[in-house]
Each structure stands twice: as C-alpha cells, then as structure tokens.
Design a protein around this motif. Sequence first.
Motif, PDB file in Angstrom:
ATOM      1  N   SER A 198     -16.877  -4.771  -1.785  1.00 26.82           N
ATOM      2  CA  SER A 198     -16.038  -3.631  -2.158  1.00 26.82           C
ATOM      3  C   SER A 198     -15.694  -2.856  -0.895  1.00 26.82           C
ATOM      4  N   ARG A 199     -14.868  -1.841  -1.048  1.00 20.99           N
ATOM      5  CA  ARG A 199     -14.723  -0.863   0.024  1.00 20.99           C
ATOM      6  C   ARG A 199     -16.031  -0.101   0.187  1.00 20.99           C
ATOM      7  N   VAL A 200     -16.120   0.650   1.283  1.00 17.84           N
ATOM      8  CA  VAL A 200     -17.257   1.550   1.443  1.00 17.84           C
ATOM      9  C   VAL A 200     -16.960   2.877   0.760  1.00 17.84           C
ATOM     10  N   PHE A 201     -15.823   3.509   1.098  1.00 26.25           N
ATOM     11  CA  PHE A 201     -15.489   4.813   0.527  1.00 26.25           C
ATOM     12  C   PHE A 201     -14.071   4.827  -0.019  1.00 26.25           C
ATOM     13  N   GLU A 202     -13.879   5.644  -1.060  1.00 23.36           N
ATOM     14  CA  GLU A 202     -12.558   6.016  -1.547  1.00 23.36           C
ATOM     15  C   GLU A 202     -12.502   7.536  -1.636  1.00 23.36           C
ATOM     16  N   ALA A 231      -5.822  -1.775  -8.124  1.00 23.84           N
ATOM     17  CA  ALA A 231      -4.831  -1.159  -7.240  1.00 23.84           C
ATOM     18  C   ALA A 231      -5.314   0.210  -6.794  1.00 23.84           C
ATOM     19  N   PRO A 232      -4.928   0.674  -5.592  1.00 25.08           N
ATOM     20  CA  PRO A 232      -4.218  -0.102  -4.579  1.00 25.08           C
ATOM     21  C   PRO A 232      -5.140  -1.096  -3.886  1.00 25.08           C
ATOM     22  N   THR A 233      -4.570  -2.200  -3.450  1.00 29.18           N
ATOM     23  CA  THR A 233      -5.373  -3.280  -2.894  1.00 29.18           C
ATOM     24  C   THR A 233      -5.442  -3.239  -1.369  1.00 29.18           C
ATOM     25  N   ASP A 234      -4.976  -2.169  -0.752  1.00 32.60           N
ATOM     26  CA  ASP A 234      -5.080  -2.006   0.692  1.00 32.60           C
ATOM     27  C   ASP A 234      -6.335  -1.199   1.035  1.00 32.60           C
ATOM     28  N   GLY A 235      -6.770  -1.315   2.285  1.00 34.42           N
ATOM     29  CA  GLY A 235      -7.891  -0.512   2.739  1.00 34.42           C
ATOM     30  C   GLY A 235      -9.222  -1.189   2.543  1.00 34.42           C
ATOM     31  N   ASP A 294      -7.179  -8.186   1.947  1.00 39.40           N
ATOM     32  CA  ASP A 294      -6.270  -9.286   1.640  1.00 39.40           C
ATOM     33  C   ASP A 294      -4.821  -8.862   1.849  1.00 39.40           C
ATOM     34  N   ASP A 295      -4.576  -7.563   1.751  1.00 38.29           N
ATOM     35  CA  ASP A 295      -3.236  -7.039   1.994  1.00 38.29           C
ATOM     36  C   ASP A 295      -3.232  -6.252   3.309  1.00 38.29           C
ATOM     37  N   ASP A 296      -3.074  -4.950   3.255  1.00 35.18           N
ATOM     38  CA  ASP A 296      -2.854  -4.154   4.460  1.00 35.18           C
ATOM     39  C   ASP A 296      -4.012  -3.184   4.733  1.00 35.18           C
ATOM     40  N   GLY A 297      -4.104  -2.758   6.002  1.00 37.83           N
ATOM     41  CA  GLY A 297      -5.054  -1.715   6.363  1.00 37.83           C
ATOM     42  C   GLY A 297      -6.495  -2.153   6.278  1.00 37.83           C
ATOM     43  N   ALA A 298      -6.912  -3.035   7.183  1.00 40.97           N
ATOM     44  CA  ALA A 298      -8.266  -3.581   7.094  1.00 40.97           C
ATOM     45  C   ALA A 298      -9.332  -2.511   7.272  1.00 40.97           C
TER      46      ALA A 298
END
Length: 339
Positions: A147-151, A176-180, A202-206
């Motif tokens: 997962s991401r670390v933070f939202e 969604a959103p799938t960036d970040g 997989d999309d933008d903003g690694a």
Amino acid sequence: VLPEAALPFVTVDSLTAAGTVSGSDSLRLLGLPASANTTVTAWYSVNGGVALAVDTLTVLGRLVSDPAVLDPGRAEVEYVCGSGTAIVSNMTQLRAAVANACINTIGVNPGTYDMTSAGSGAMVLDRDLVIYNTGGGEAVLDAGAASRVFEIPAGVTVSLTGLTIRNGEAPAGGPAPTDGGGILNQGSLTISNSLITGNHADDDGAGIENLGGTLVIRNSTFSGNAADDDGGGFQSDGGSVTLIHTTIVGNLAGVAGDETGGAFKLTAGATVDLRNSILSDNFQGGGTLIDDAAGTVISNGGNLVEGGCSTCLPSDITTDPGLQPLAYNGGNTRTHALT
C-alpha cells in the motif's frame, strides 16, 4: 468534535434527578487514552433522553459536550479533544495513534515499522498532525509494497520530520486515485529532513503524488523511486510544490518512449519553486528530466541541475554532481554525499 462513529460511550450506574452521579465507577468514558483528561459539562440520561444539568466533572481529562442518546443502557456524547501527544515504538502503537482523534502529535522512536505486521493499508491522516522522529537513529515506515505509506485528504495540514518513507505501492488496479506510491497528498504537507525511497506507482508519482495540494519539502531526499508512467520522484497534478535543500537522484519514470519527468512531472497548472536543491541521475523513457509542459518551474538559484533546465539561473550549476550512494552522513536519515 468527532463524527458519530468515533464517539466514546458513557455508562451510568445511577443518576439522581439533579444530575448527581453516584457509585465508585458511575461514569466511564470508553475508548479514551488512560492519560486523557475529560471535563463533562452536560450529558443525557439513558432513560428517555432527558438532558440533565451536571456540575463540571473531571474524568480522565477530555472536554465532553453536546450529548446524544444512543440506546437503552448506554448514552453517547460528542467530545472535543485537548492537546495530545503519543510516543510510539511499534506498528500497532503507530496505527493506534494515527486512529486516535485525541492525538495531534506523534513521536516515532527509531526502528523499522513494517506496516504489514499490524493492520493493512495506507495510514490516512484525516486531521492536522505532526509526526516526527524522536531522534537517535532512522525511523523507517515500510509499506512492504502492499500500500501507500500515507494519504492526506484535502483540508488537512500535516508535518513529517526525520522519517524514511519506503516501499510504498500504488497499484493500477487499486482504489482511485492510483498515483502516488509513497504518499498521496491532497492537503497541506510539509516534509523535513526525510528520505523517500524505494516507492513504486503503476501510474504516476512514485515518491509522492501531490493532487492539488500544497507540498513543501526541506532538507530531504528522493532516491530510487520508480513510476511505470510519469514522475519518478513526484508528480504534482495542480497545486504547488516548494523544494528547499532537497536532493532528487536516481528516480525512474517509465521505460517506453513517452514517459517523462524522471525527477518530477507537473500537470494542470502546477508550480514548483526550486531553491538550493540537487537534481541528478534521474531517468525516463523519453522526454525530459523535468516535465513542466503543463506547469511552471521557478528557480530561485543555488540549484545543481544535471543537464540544465529552461528556467535555470546563472547561479544554478548544470554539471554532474557525482553523488555518492545513500549512506549515514549525519542526522536520522541516509543521504547522498557530494564527491
């Protein structure tokens, strides 16, 4: 004031018409930290929802007001939290502190925090928070590519200091959103003295996706993040980014010929203010190291941008800085030293 789902329960053993509580454990607030201070100014009886005037009563230390009836045998009250700080040493404690609406400052002791070891998914910072490394070593928040670390939602102000954000993942098939990959920011986020590394989108903003938010990064490093599409270090889709004494090195945007922004990509009128920062050895499938076709990069000088940039100033250096691999060069996070 907390939303209804987050409210604590109040249980009453006995209650007189004047609102006096009797019994040794007559009033209990469940779900509050043991160190809390609660001031009860008003509440409902559980029989018929009659509001009773209660003299100010301190119980564990949180301000309690605007009560509401829940069901027979229990009453529920809304409460306003005072200032609260938590110091955490493991992932269970960290998730609990993030979820506790009475906590506004979290100190993270050095160590590696495996996010998959306690709970699942990104930590959603849905209120104003300060999260900092207590010092003495690296505090690594590792998402394990799950997962991401933070939202950070819109309308929230967050400060992160001295942290390593590692192995975050934003899969194309995810919500969604799938960036970040590492962080998704839609609020106001300040990152200081931190390392953002090994994240993937997989999309933008690694490293970070700044989705219309305000992002300020000081004395920090983006290193080894990879986006399958655009924005290896980060992408700003609208919003503003300020980079001060920040290093962006060794990040990747895609492998095909149309992916751009190995360091970062700007879309939808986004702006980046670049000051005393280093951009070097970032890669992309095609296009430019900095993709600002739909945004604006403002150089305030003192930058080292390998290969140059269209908005570079005479005080900006455009040669290869010859950065060393990530290492402990002082401080609580690893950095790239200059040769």
